[in-house]
Design an enzyme around this catalytic site. Sequence first.
Site, PDB file in Angstrom:
ATOM      1  CE  LYS A  24       0.894   0.996   4.542  1.00 54.79           C
ATOM      2  NZ  LYS A  24       1.898   1.978   4.812  1.00 54.79           N
ATOM      3  CG  ASP A  59      -0.494  -0.627   8.100  1.00 58.48           C
ATOM      4  OD1 ASP A  59      -1.031   0.008   8.433  1.00 58.48           O
ATOM      5  OD2 ASP A  59       0.840  -0.354   7.872  1.00 58.48           O
TER       6      ASP A  59
END
Length: 321
Positions: free
Chosen positions: A21, A155
């Site tokens: 990401k 995350d």
Amino acid sequence: MRTPTGRGGRHRSVRVKAPGKVNVSLKVGPLRADGYHSVASVYLAVSLFEEVIATSTSEPGVTVSLSPESTLDLDDLDIPLDERNLAVRAAMLMAEMTENPTGVHLRVTKRVPVAGGMGGGSADAAAALLACDALWGSGLSKEELAHVAAELGADVPFALLGGAAVGLGVGDQLSPALATSRFDWVLVPAEFGLSTPRVFAELDRLRDEEGISAAEPSGVEPAILAALRTGDAGGLSHLLVNDLQRAAIGLAPQLRDTLGWADSNGALASIVSGSGPTIALLSRDADAAADLAADLAHRGVEALAVHGPVPGARIVSDTVL
Ligand code: ATP
């Protein structure tokens, strides 16, 4: 429920891929009493994928190895191959939640820079969760899987979800964001890693030194979500923000060179990804990203053209051996 070892007691292999990401926006609150920081983050999953192949074994327990298909140089990687490995921890947690799990071997293909601020370890954890869920027929709901993911790291839930999302709390309280168009980026990995806790600590130190008392992040700028929704790369380029960037630069001042170069050589904008040191350059379109990556390669700088949003962790294959 599927049998973990497949028909006739044979072993099974489940292959899952999960994306890295970039954070297009990352606001960080003050250090909390529990040692964490509240954040308001906008995640975008990009087309650089980790893969985990989970294969059932006759021996109980969880083992892990790194695949030679990895695009990172395996000799240089500082990745623990024991229960400190995030993929192993994910499998162990799934085993606790499963009746009669088999043993499992995880083969991890590393493509996301390690300690690069792109959530590579988190992607491995998300992939291992999904692979073991399928292998063992755990039958957990999406919500339950997301809950287990949050136990592994801030995350990890986003690596499961993918796409674009707002993350509050420590980044784990996710709301999907609409992003139907493609955004093109060039990633510039560094030859070194930065420890995420160290970068947060450096931000706290800088704030103390400057007498800044940071506010709790209240949410995400609506303009960022509008730019994502409408596919407006130009608009988004003015809105990229990362509170951790100056801390990452404080620890690795050489990052300024790439950021400065990119801004005067065709990138719409440049930003340190998460806690860094990977730098993400936003491009107008795929051609502009390819040109930028080629320019950087010409200068001897490693650069990867990617795009996002892409889906979160997905099963690629499920094979009886
Ligand atoms: P994040 O942005 O999610 O904080 P990161 O992308 O900066 O993390 P990772 O590549 O996820 O960093 O790894 C951070 C550290 O975690 C590494 O230095 C490594 O020692 C450890 N680690 C544990 N498991 C893994 C894994 N499967 N892959 C990579 N690193 C791992």
